[in-house]
Motif scaffolding. Sequence first.
Motif, PDB file in Angstrom:
ATOM      1  N   MET A   1       0.880  -1.167   0.000  1.00 28.75           N
ATOM      2  CA  MET A   1       0.000   0.000   0.000  1.00 28.75           C
ATOM      3  C   MET A   1       0.920   1.220   0.000  1.00 28.75           C
ATOM      4  O   MET A   1       1.414   1.637   1.038  1.00 28.75           O
ATOM      5  N   VAL A   2       1.146   1.770  -1.191  1.00 28.80           N
ATOM      6  CA  VAL A   2       2.066   2.886  -1.349  1.00 28.80           C
ATOM      7  C   VAL A   2       1.272   4.179  -1.232  1.00 28.80           C
ATOM      8  O   VAL A   2       0.236   4.336  -1.864  1.00 28.80           O
ATOM      9  N   TYR A   3       1.758   5.114  -0.402  1.00 35.01           N
ATOM     10  CA  TYR A   3       1.045   6.371  -0.216  1.00 35.01           C
ATOM     11  C   TYR A   3       1.973   7.558  -0.427  1.00 35.01           C
ATOM     12  O   TYR A   3       3.175   7.478  -0.215  1.00 35.01           O
ATOM     13  N   GLY A   4       1.386   8.651  -0.897  1.00 28.92           N
ATOM     14  CA  GLY A   4       2.123   9.890  -1.102  1.00 28.92           C
ATOM     15  C   GLY A   4       1.158  11.002  -1.460  1.00 28.92           C
ATOM     16  O   GLY A   4       0.001  10.755  -1.798  1.00 28.92           O
ATOM     17  N   THR A   5       1.639  12.229  -1.403  1.00 35.62           N
ATOM     18  CA  THR A   5       0.802  13.376  -1.762  1.00 35.62           C
ATOM     19  C   THR A   5       0.692  13.465  -3.278  1.00 35.62           C
ATOM     20  O   THR A   5       1.383  12.761  -4.017  1.00 35.62           O
ATOM     21  N   TYR A   6      -0.154  14.370  -3.729  1.00 33.42           N
ATOM     22  CA  TYR A   6      -0.350  14.555  -5.164  1.00 33.42           C
ATOM     23  C   TYR A   6       0.961  14.958  -5.839  1.00 33.42           C
ATOM     24  O   TYR A   6       1.321  14.415  -6.889  1.00 33.42           O
ATOM     25  N   ASN A   7       1.692  15.897  -5.240  1.00 29.44           N
ATOM     26  CA  ASN A   7       2.966  16.326  -5.823  1.00 29.44           C
ATOM     27  C   ASN A   7       3.984  15.186  -5.860  1.00 29.44           C
ATOM     28  O   ASN A   7       4.755  15.068  -6.808  1.00 29.44           O
ATOM     29  N   ASP A   8       3.992  14.338  -4.825  1.00 30.38           N
ATOM     30  CA  ASP A   8       4.896  13.181  -4.814  1.00 30.38           C
ATOM     31  C   ASP A   8       4.587  12.238  -5.972  1.00 30.38           C
ATOM     32  O   ASP A   8       5.484  11.768  -6.665  1.00 30.38           O
ATOM     33  N   TRP A   9       3.302  11.972  -6.177  1.00 29.01           N
ATOM     34  CA  TRP A   9       2.919  11.062  -7.259  1.00 29.01           C
ATOM     35  C   TRP A   9       3.206  11.671  -8.629  1.00 29.01           C
ATOM     36  O   TRP A   9       3.633  10.977  -9.547  1.00 29.01           O
ATOM     37  N   MET A  10       2.985  12.965  -8.781  1.00 25.18           N
ATOM     38  CA  MET A  10       3.282  13.601 -10.060  1.00 25.18           C
ATOM     39  C   MET A  10       4.783  13.579 -10.337  1.00 25.18           C
ATOM     40  O   MET A  10       5.205  13.399 -11.474  1.00 25.18           O
ATOM     41  N   PHE A  11       5.593  13.733  -9.296  1.00 21.47           N
ATOM     42  CA  PHE A  11       7.041  13.601  -9.453  1.00 21.47           C
ATOM     43  C   PHE A  11       7.390  12.184  -9.887  1.00 21.47           C
ATOM     44  O   PHE A  11       8.215  11.974 -10.779  1.00 21.47           O
ATOM     45  N   PHE A  12       6.735  11.198  -9.287  1.00 16.83           N
ATOM     46  CA  PHE A  12       6.974   9.796  -9.649  1.00 16.83           C
ATOM     47  C   PHE A  12       6.625   9.537 -11.111  1.00 16.83           C
ATOM     48  O   PHE A  12       7.404   8.920 -11.842  1.00 16.83           O
ATOM     49  N   PHE A  13       5.470  10.023 -11.564  1.00 18.15           N
ATOM     50  CA  PHE A  13       5.046   9.746 -12.938  1.00 18.15           C
ATOM     51  C   PHE A  13       5.807  10.574 -13.976  1.00 18.15           C
ATOM     52  O   PHE A  13       5.822  10.220 -15.147  1.00 18.15           O
ATOM     53  N   SER A  14       6.449  11.660 -13.560  1.00 20.00           N
ATOM     54  CA  SER A  14       7.197  12.470 -14.513  1.00 20.00           C
ATOM     55  C   SER A  14       8.616  11.962 -14.724  1.00 20.00           C
ATOM     56  O   SER A  14       9.285  12.383 -15.648  1.00 20.00           O
ATOM     57  N   ARG A  15       9.072  11.055 -13.867  1.00 17.24           N
ATOM     58  CA  ARG A  15      10.421  10.502 -13.987  1.00 17.24           C
ATOM     59  C   ARG A  15      10.460   9.397 -15.027  1.00 17.24           C
ATOM     60  O   ARG A  15       9.450   8.785 -15.349  1.00 17.24           O
ATOM     61  N   GLU A  16      11.640   9.122 -15.498  1.00 19.01           N
ATOM     62  CA  GLU A  16      11.843   7.976 -16.369  1.00 19.01           C
ATOM     63  C   GLU A  16      12.318   6.823 -15.518  1.00 19.01           C
ATOM     64  O   GLU A  16      12.919   7.015 -14.467  1.00 19.01           O
ATOM     65  N   LEU A  17      12.109   5.613 -15.979  1.00 10.75           N
ATOM     66  CA  LEU A  17      12.406   4.429 -15.178  1.00 10.75           C
ATOM     67  C   LEU A  17      13.882   4.306 -14.842  1.00 10.75           C
ATOM     68  O   LEU A  17      14.248   3.843 -13.783  1.00 10.75           O
ATOM     69  N   GLY A  18      14.766   4.765 -15.698  1.00  7.80           N
ATOM     70  CA  GLY A  18      16.185   4.574 -15.463  1.00  7.80           C
ATOM     71  C   GLY A  18      16.835   5.565 -14.532  1.00  7.80           C
ATOM     72  O   GLY A  18      17.981   5.395 -14.155  1.00  7.80           O
ATOM     73  N   LEU A  19      16.126   6.626 -14.119  1.00 12.14           N
ATOM     74  CA  LEU A  19      16.736   7.634 -13.269  1.00 12.14           C
ATOM     75  C   LEU A  19      16.898   7.139 -11.840  1.00 12.14           C
ATOM     76  O   LEU A  19      16.110   6.332 -11.360  1.00 12.14           O
ATOM     77  N   LEU A  20      17.881   7.631 -11.164  1.00 15.08           N
ATOM     78  CA  LEU A  20      18.075   7.307  -9.757  1.00 15.08           C
ATOM     79  C   LEU A  20      17.058   8.057  -8.916  1.00 15.08           C
ATOM     80  O   LEU A  20      16.601   9.138  -9.305  1.00 15.08           O
ATOM     81  N   PRO A  21      16.697   7.545  -7.731  1.00 17.08           N
ATOM     82  CA  PRO A  21      15.664   8.192  -6.930  1.00 17.08           C
ATOM     83  C   PRO A  21      15.988   9.622  -6.512  1.00 17.08           C
ATOM     84  O   PRO A  21      15.097  10.418  -6.310  1.00 17.08           O
ATOM     85  N   ASP A  22      17.260  10.016  -6.378  1.00 19.90           N
ATOM     86  CA  ASP A  22      17.551  11.353  -5.897  1.00 19.90           C
ATOM     87  C   ASP A  22      17.776  12.369  -7.010  1.00 19.90           C
ATOM     88  O   ASP A  22      18.111  13.512  -6.745  1.00 19.90           O
TER      89      ASP A  22
END
Length: 117
Positions: free
Chosen positions: A82-103
Amino acid sequence: MKTIKLILVVAILAIAASGYAGVDPGPKYIKISLKGAMENRGLLHAMYHQLNKDFLNVDQPGRVDKQRYYFAEVKYNRCIYMVYGTYNDWMFFFSRELGLLPDMKCSNNSLDEVPYQ
């Protein structure tokens, strides 16, 4: 008399063992933040394959609450996360590419800050 007691003990143990043999514990539920989930490469990969942005607009399309937490279910390694986060957190997640590092910063400049540094 000893033989009868031994037979009864063995019979009780056999019945108990057969009762537990078919018990399936079911999936394990784990509650984790989006930041914590992004640190696990396998879970991150599963999230990209199982999730899309549609669950962020469940109340009314075009109107979101950026302060509330949004939850998503992700199945990975016989567990349900059950993964949770704010709207901005999720938008950051979906705007990233799969190969990028988390930071690493995302390429989308619409976010005021990177939430995971």
